[in-house]
Design a protein around this motif. Structure first.
Motif, PDB file in Angstrom:
ATOM      1  N   PHE A 220       1.143  -1.646   0.169  1.00 19.47           N
ATOM      2  CA  PHE A 220      -0.387   0.360  -0.108  1.00 19.47           C
ATOM      3  C   PHE A 220       1.478   1.114   0.314  1.00 19.47           C
ATOM      4  O   PHE A 220       0.523   2.088  -0.625  1.00 19.47           O
ATOM      5  CB  PHE A 220      -1.025   0.013   1.321  1.00 19.47           C
ATOM      6  CG  PHE A 220      -2.467   1.337   1.547  1.00 19.47           C
ATOM      7  CD1 PHE A 220      -3.161   1.643   0.264  1.00 19.47           C
ATOM      8  CD2 PHE A 220      -1.754   2.105   1.777  1.00 19.47           C
ATOM      9  CE1 PHE A 220      -3.604   2.662   0.736  1.00 19.47           C
ATOM     10  CE2 PHE A 220      -1.899   3.817   1.952  1.00 19.47           C
ATOM     11  CZ  PHE A 220      -3.722   3.277   1.281  1.00 19.47           C
ATOM     12  N   GLY A 221       1.793   0.970   1.006  1.00 21.58           N
ATOM     13  CA  GLY A 221       3.166   2.936   0.897  1.00 21.58           C
ATOM     14  C   GLY A 221       3.626   2.840  -0.247  1.00 21.58           C
ATOM     15  O   GLY A 221       3.607   3.376  -0.727  1.00 21.58           O
ATOM     16  N   GLY A 222       4.329   1.457  -0.822  1.00 19.36           N
ATOM     17  CA  GLY A 222       4.699   1.426  -2.344  1.00 19.36           C
ATOM     18  C   GLY A 222       3.490   2.012  -3.490  1.00 19.36           C
ATOM     19  O   GLY A 222       4.183   3.468  -3.870  1.00 19.36           O
ATOM     20  N   ALA A 223       2.761   1.526  -3.766  1.00 17.25           N
ATOM     21  CA  ALA A 223       1.168   1.706  -4.381  1.00 17.25           C
ATOM     22  C   ALA A 223       0.670   3.184  -4.685  1.00 17.25           C
ATOM     23  O   ALA A 223       1.281   4.497  -5.424  1.00 17.25           O
ATOM     24  CB  ALA A 223       0.171   1.429  -4.948  1.00 17.25           C
ATOM     25  N   ALA A 224       1.318   3.963  -3.486  1.00 13.52           N
ATOM     26  CA  ALA A 224       0.219   5.625  -3.343  1.00 13.52           C
ATOM     27  C   ALA A 224       1.313   6.340  -3.056  1.00 13.52           C
ATOM     28  O   ALA A 224       1.922   7.412  -4.539  1.00 13.52           O
ATOM     29  CB  ALA A 224       0.327   5.551  -1.652  1.00 13.52           C
ATOM     30  N   PHE A 225       2.939   5.951  -3.072  1.00 10.97           N
ATOM     31  CA  PHE A 225       3.311   6.603  -3.403  1.00 10.97           C
ATOM     32  C   PHE A 225       3.990   6.829  -5.074  1.00 10.97           C
ATOM     33  O   PHE A 225       4.284   7.407  -5.904  1.00 10.97           O
ATOM     34  CB  PHE A 225       4.894   5.962  -2.383  1.00 10.97           C
ATOM     35  CG  PHE A 225       5.514   6.685  -1.521  1.00 10.97           C
ATOM     36  CD1 PHE A 225       4.633   6.676   0.283  1.00 10.97           C
ATOM     37  CD2 PHE A 225       6.749   7.655  -1.279  1.00 10.97           C
ATOM     38  CE1 PHE A 225       4.713   7.051   0.773  1.00 10.97           C
ATOM     39  CE2 PHE A 225       6.797   8.445  -0.111  1.00 10.97           C
ATOM     40  CZ  PHE A 225       6.197   8.208   1.408  1.00 10.97           C
ATOM     41  N   SER A 226       3.871   5.122  -5.516  1.00 13.99           N
ATOM     42  CA  SER A 226       4.350   5.512  -7.034  1.00 13.99           C
ATOM     43  C   SER A 226       3.569   6.130  -7.649  1.00 13.99           C
ATOM     44  O   SER A 226       3.092   6.915  -8.655  1.00 13.99           O
ATOM     45  CB  SER A 226       4.369   3.687  -7.223  1.00 13.99           C
ATOM     46  OG  SER A 226       3.598   4.134  -8.618  1.00 13.99           O
TER      47      SER A 226
ATOM     48  N   THR B 207      10.463   4.184 -14.495  1.00  9.74           N
ATOM     49  CA  THR B 207      11.229   3.725 -13.367  1.00  9.74           C
ATOM     50  C   THR B 207      10.952   5.122 -12.678  1.00  9.74           C
ATOM     51  O   THR B 207      11.376   4.457 -11.273  1.00  9.74           O
ATOM     52  CB  THR B 207      12.793   4.604 -14.146  1.00  9.74           C
ATOM     53  OG1 THR B 207      12.981   3.918 -15.225  1.00  9.74           O
ATOM     54  CG2 THR B 207      13.746   4.617 -13.147  1.00  9.74           C
ATOM     55  N   LEU B 208      10.593   6.574 -12.609  1.00 14.50           N
ATOM     56  CA  LEU B 208       9.985   6.884 -11.840  1.00 14.50           C
ATOM     57  C   LEU B 208       8.776   6.767 -10.916  1.00 14.50           C
ATOM     58  O   LEU B 208       9.270   6.381  -9.196  1.00 14.50           O
ATOM     59  CB  LEU B 208       9.443   8.454 -12.101  1.00 14.50           C
ATOM     60  CG  LEU B 208      10.011   9.744 -10.977  1.00 14.50           C
ATOM     61  CD1 LEU B 208      10.998   9.741 -10.602  1.00 14.50           C
ATOM     62  CD2 LEU B 208       9.155  10.656 -11.805  1.00 14.50           C
ATOM     63  N   SER B 209       7.907   6.421 -11.591  1.00 16.25           N
ATOM     64  CA  SER B 209       6.641   4.547 -10.323  1.00 16.25           C
ATOM     65  C   SER B 209       8.063   3.826  -9.793  1.00 16.25           C
ATOM     66  O   SER B 209       7.514   3.647  -8.519  1.00 16.25           O
ATOM     67  CB  SER B 209       6.209   4.696 -11.621  1.00 16.25           C
ATOM     68  OG  SER B 209       5.101   3.412 -11.078  1.00 16.25           O
ATOM     69  N   ALA B 210       8.539   3.063  -9.933  1.00 20.22           N
ATOM     70  CA  ALA B 210       9.375   2.175 -10.053  1.00 20.22           C
ATOM     71  C   ALA B 210      10.020   2.739  -8.425  1.00 20.22           C
ATOM     72  O   ALA B 210      10.502   2.682  -7.324  1.00 20.22           O
ATOM     73  CB  ALA B 210      10.520   0.934 -10.366  1.00 20.22           C
ATOM     74  N   ALA B 211      10.966   3.749  -8.784  1.00 21.24           N
ATOM     75  CA  ALA B 211      11.674   4.539  -7.001  1.00 21.24           C
ATOM     76  C   ALA B 211      10.773   4.938  -6.563  1.00 21.24           C
ATOM     77  O   ALA B 211      11.551   4.480  -5.012  1.00 21.24           O
ATOM     78  CB  ALA B 211      12.723   5.480  -7.711  1.00 21.24           C
ATOM     79  N   ALA B 212       9.634   5.510  -6.614  1.00 11.65           N
ATOM     80  CA  ALA B 212       8.591   6.041  -5.480  1.00 11.65           C
ATOM     81  C   ALA B 212       8.216   5.007  -5.292  1.00 11.65           C
ATOM     82  O   ALA B 212       7.735   5.184  -3.788  1.00 11.65           O
ATOM     83  CB  ALA B 212       7.278   6.910  -6.058  1.00 11.65           C
ATOM     84  N   HIS B 213       7.704   3.825  -5.516  1.00 14.52           N
ATOM     85  CA  HIS B 213       7.243   2.446  -4.391  1.00 14.52           C
ATOM     86  C   HIS B 213       8.615   2.180  -4.154  1.00 14.52           C
ATOM     87  O   HIS B 213       7.968   2.088  -2.426  1.00 14.52           O
ATOM     88  CB  HIS B 213       7.050   1.743  -5.816  1.00 14.52           C
ATOM     89  CG  HIS B 213       6.420   0.244  -5.246  1.00 14.52           C
ATOM     90  ND1 HIS B 213       7.469  -0.742  -5.185  1.00 14.52           N
ATOM     91  CD2 HIS B 213       5.480   0.039  -5.445  1.00 14.52           C
ATOM     92  CE1 HIS B 213       6.687  -1.581  -4.420  1.00 14.52           C
ATOM     93  NE2 HIS B 213       5.623  -1.817  -4.513  1.00 14.52           N
ATOM     94  N   ASN B 214       9.136   1.881  -4.553  1.00 16.75           N
ATOM     95  CA  ASN B 214      10.369   0.930  -2.976  1.00 16.75           C
ATOM     96  C   ASN B 214      10.325   2.082  -2.880  1.00 16.75           C
ATOM     97  O   ASN B 214      11.032   1.559  -0.526  1.00 16.75           O
ATOM     98  CB  ASN B 214      12.101   1.259  -4.326  1.00 16.75           C
ATOM     99  CG  ASN B 214      12.079  -0.149  -5.085  1.00 16.75           C
ATOM    100  OD1 ASN B 214      10.141  -0.575  -5.081  1.00 16.75           O
ATOM    101  ND2 ASN B 214      12.916  -0.521  -6.280  1.00 16.75           N
ATOM    102  N   PHE B 215      10.778   3.301  -2.392  1.00 11.76           N
ATOM    103  CA  PHE B 215      10.816   4.640  -1.305  1.00 11.76           C
ATOM    104  C   PHE B 215       9.722   4.403  -0.180  1.00 11.76           C
ATOM    105  O   PHE B 215       9.427   4.559   0.434  1.00 11.76           O
ATOM    106  CB  PHE B 215      11.090   5.750  -2.150  1.00 11.76           C
ATOM    107  CG  PHE B 215      11.476   7.429  -0.700  1.00 11.76           C
ATOM    108  CD1 PHE B 215      12.029   6.787  -0.449  1.00 11.76           C
ATOM    109  CD2 PHE B 215      10.282   8.188  -0.822  1.00 11.76           C
ATOM    110  CE1 PHE B 215      12.591   7.876   1.266  1.00 11.76           C
ATOM    111  CE2 PHE B 215      10.341   8.769   0.250  1.00 11.76           C
ATOM    112  CZ  PHE B 215      11.387   8.903   1.351  1.00 11.76           C
TER     113      PHE B 215
END
Lengths: 122, 173
Positions: B89-95, B115-123
């Motif tokens: 959920f945290g990953g999906a929200a940031f992404s 890539t930006l979405s993946a980076a935001a997801h991991n963060f």
């Protein structure tokens, strides 16, 4: 949306990789050289300034530790605790580094500033 | 009025089909985790995210958000734990926030946005983990997570670059 890679894609990829590098090395850059050693044990806190070689004996919760202070760092030279994690922690030398000896309840911590010392022994 | 209703139903069925596709991608990643190929535990390719990205770019944010949220819920119920739910959920929200910010920019291809979405997801995952475990030290994983995001995000973006034109041709949205 474009479906062929653009120069901005590459810039973004490199940017994220640079950010990763920065985040990886930032803690090392911010860490200052240690100036003060704080030893917390059963007997409370004691402070030592680094620089001169010195051996400190600590008795705490029925265990005995020998802490060796040297010009380039601090390590536990001897301990009669069971697991020897404190001894195996090796030498610490940067501000914020900590050695813990759980059985003896001893915390050996390097501080980067002098201001935190209430008093200095040695 | 009738045609308006038909349009709505078509829209609903379309999103449902994409949600199904996203779930299948999630399932494929459970069956064949990346760790089968390279010995890194816990990393995912992010195939399901390609569906959400495509929706965010070609449909509305509403479609993308609902599909993403439902996918997170259903995947957690099917394969996950309460803990893993909060991570995704945290990953999906940031992404999702990252995609909202860049979806209208004409400068990136799918590689950039993925890539930006993946980076935001991991963060976002790490932020969720920091809250759950009550410690900031988990953020020490951030560098390796960002590198992983670049690798897997680029792969997914590359796939989208190949597939999106074909979807545009084949799907009457």
């Amino acid at each position: 949306m474009k479906t062929k890679y653009t120069p901005f894609d590459i810039v973004l990829l490199i940017g994220i990789l640079l950010l990763a590098l920065l985040v990886a090395f930032l803690p090392n850059l911010l860490q200052k050289e240690a100036e003060t050693l704080r030893i917390t044990s059963e007997n409370g806190e004691e402070f030592y300034t680094l620089g001169q070689a010195k051996t400190v004996e600590i008795a705490s919760h029925g265990h005995k530790l020998t802490v060796q202070i040297e010009s380039d760092g601090v390590y536990v030279a001897k301990s009669d605790c069971g697991d020897k994690i404190c001894k195996n922690s090796g030498k610490i030398h940067k501000g914020g580094d900590v050695i813990i000896c759980a059985p003896a309840g001893v915390r050996i911590e390097l501080l980067s500033g002098k201001e935190e010392a209430d008093y200095v022994v040695g | 009025m009738l045609s308006d209703n038909r349009e709505r139903i078509r829209h609903l069925a379309f999103d449902a089909a994409f949600l199904g596709l996203a779930l299948i991608f999630s399932y494929v990643e459970v069956l064949f985790p990346v760790s089968m190929l390279i010995p890194l535990p816990g990393f995912k390719l992010g195939l399901a995210n390609t569906i959400v990205l495509w929706l965010a770019v070609n449909r509305t944010l509403w479609d993308a958000g609902v599909v993403s949220l439902l996918r997170v819920f259903i995947v957690a119920m099917l394969f996950g734990t309460p803990m893993s739910f909060w991570f995704s959920f945290g990953g999906a929200a940031f992404s999702f926030v990252a995609v909202v910010l860049v979806r209208r920019l004409r400068i990136f291809s799918y590689i950039g946005i993925s890539t930006l979405s993946a980076a935001a997801h991991n963060f976002g995952q790490l932020v969720a983990a920091s809250f759950l475990f009550g410690t900031r030290t988990i953020l020490a994983y951030l560098p390796i997570m960002l590198v992983a995001a670049v690798i897997f995000g680029t792969l997914c973006g590359f796939l989208l670059n190949l597939i999106a034109p074909r979807i545009d041709k084949g799907v009457r949205t």
